[in-house]
Enzyme design. Structure first.
Site, PDB file in Angstrom:
ATOM      1  N   CYS A 155     -10.282  -3.175  -4.415  1.00 19.88           N
ATOM      2  CA  CYS A 155      -9.690  -4.199  -4.695  1.00 19.88           C
ATOM      3  C   CYS A 155     -10.600  -5.291  -5.178  1.00 19.88           C
ATOM      4  CB  CYS A 155      -8.919  -4.879  -3.765  1.00 19.88           C
ATOM      5  SG  CYS A 155      -7.583  -3.203  -3.375  1.00 19.88           S
ATOM      6  N   ASN A 200       0.960  -0.996   0.072  1.00 19.59           N
ATOM      7  CA  ASN A 200       0.060  -0.213   0.277  1.00 19.59           C
ATOM      8  C   ASN A 200       0.995   1.140   0.194  1.00 19.59           C
ATOM      9  OD1 ASN A 200       0.404  -1.208   2.617  1.00 19.59           O
ATOM     10  ND2 ASN A 200      -1.163   0.455   3.306  1.00 19.59           N
ATOM     11  N   GLU A 249      -2.915  -4.822  -2.337  1.00 18.84           N
ATOM     12  CA  GLU A 249      -3.239  -6.235  -4.108  1.00 18.84           C
ATOM     13  C   GLU A 249      -3.372  -4.460  -5.274  1.00 18.84           C
ATOM     14  OE1 GLU A 249      -5.268  -4.019  -0.775  1.00 18.84           O
ATOM     15  OE2 GLU A 249      -5.784  -7.047  -0.247  1.00 18.84           O
ATOM     16  N   CYS A 307     -10.148  -4.749   0.085  1.00 19.01           N
ATOM     17  CA  CYS A 307     -11.429  -4.085   0.120  1.00 19.01           C
ATOM     18  C   CYS A 307     -12.544  -4.577  -0.755  1.00 19.01           C
ATOM     19  CB  CYS A 307     -10.699  -2.516   0.211  1.00 19.01           C
ATOM     20  SG  CYS A 307     -10.146  -2.098  -1.186  1.00 19.01           S
ATOM     21  N   CYS A 315      -3.912   0.902  -2.538  1.00 20.45           N
ATOM     22  CA  CYS A 315      -4.076  -0.529  -1.789  1.00 20.45           C
ATOM     23  C   CYS A 315      -2.310  -1.637  -2.603  1.00 20.45           C
ATOM     24  CB  CYS A 315      -5.527  -1.252  -1.406  1.00 20.45           C
ATOM     25  SG  CYS A 315      -6.421  -0.158  -0.557  1.00 20.45           S
TER      26      CYS A 315
HETATM   27  N1  THU Z   1      -5.318  -1.524   2.561  1.00 20.34           N
HETATM   28  C1  THU Z   1      -5.062  -2.042   1.689  1.00 20.34           C
HETATM   29  O1  THU Z   1      -3.098  -2.099   0.840  1.00 20.34           O
HETATM   30  N2  THU Z   1      -5.712  -3.298   1.312  1.00 20.34           N
HETATM   31  C2  THU Z   1      -7.097  -3.858   1.016  1.00 20.34           C
HETATM   32  O2  THU Z   1      -7.729  -4.479   0.440  1.00 20.34           O
HETATM   33  C3  THU Z   1      -7.439  -2.755   2.436  1.00 20.34           C
HETATM   34  C4  THU Z   1      -6.497  -1.564   2.817  1.00 20.34           C
HETATM   35  C5  THU Z   1      -4.938  -0.521   2.559  1.00 20.34           C
HETATM   36  C6  THU Z   1      -4.858   0.997   2.424  1.00 20.34           C
HETATM   37  C7  THU Z   1      -4.424   1.594   3.594  1.00 20.34           C
HETATM   38  O3  THU Z   1      -3.276   1.969   3.525  1.00 20.34           O
HETATM   39  C8  THU Z   1      -4.152   0.844   4.019  1.00 20.34           C
HETATM   40  O4  THU Z   1      -4.499  -0.817   3.914  1.00 20.34           O
HETATM   41  C9  THU Z   1      -5.080   1.265   6.216  1.00 20.34           C
HETATM   42  O5  THU Z   1      -6.486   1.452   5.656  1.00 20.34           O
END
Ligand code: THU
Length: 143
Positions: free
Chosen positions: A99, A48, A61, A96, A59
């Site tokens: 994604c 991320n 992913e 999320c 994110c």
């Molecule tokens: N995040 C991800 O990288 N992937 C996800 O599917 C969930 C959330 C990151 C986004 C942000 O930088 C941190 O996690 C907190 O939400």
């Protein structure tokens, strides 16, 4: 569905754990790493990447997907994702909704496997269809 071997799953988790250490997460401190296996056999990685304006945050992913698609990949087998505060996963971190939608664009929901992991010995494998039922995808726009 391609049956992933246990050692393939563990390797993807190891790569995702490594990538979580590369996260740029100075605001949430929640560090996520991803390892995306393309049907070609190549693994694309992501972390991320946050932003002071918050909204531009990407994110792990999606970072992996966008790196892969920008390199010409369009077909994928599986993705492993790990996440935790300060880079220490303590629970499963499901992708999320945004994604999941990006996965719908490039993956067969019944085939694509999402590996949610805490470490190499604690993981769950789900299909995209399980995590994103009745998702909207390219097929819905087919004429
Ligand atoms: N995040 C991800 O990288 N992937 C996800 O599917 C969930 C959330 C990151 C986004 C942000 O930088 C941190 O996690 C907190 O939400």
């Amino acid at each position: 569905m391609k049956q992933l071997k246990e050692n393939e799953i563990k390797e993807l988790i190891t790569t995702a754990l490594h990538m979580a250490q590369r996260a740029y997460a100075p605001y949430s401190h929640f560090q996520v790493g991803a390892a995306l296996l393309a049907k070609s056999g190549t693994v694309y990685t992501g972390c991320n990447i946050e932003n002071a304006a918050y909204t531009p945050t990407n994110c792990a992913e999606r970072t992996a997907f966008f790196k892969a698609v920008s390199e010409g990949e369009r077909e994928f087998t599986a993705i492993a994702a790990v996440g935790g505060m300060n880079g220490v996963p303590k629970d499963y971190a499901g992708p999320c909704g945004v994604c999941r939608q990006v996965m719908m664009e490039f993956c067969d929901p019944e085939e694509f496997q999402i590996i949610l992991a805490i470490d190499q010995d604690h993981y769950k494998v789900c299909t995209l269809a399980e995590l994103f039922p009745y998702g909207f995808g390219p097929g819905d726009l087919a004429v």
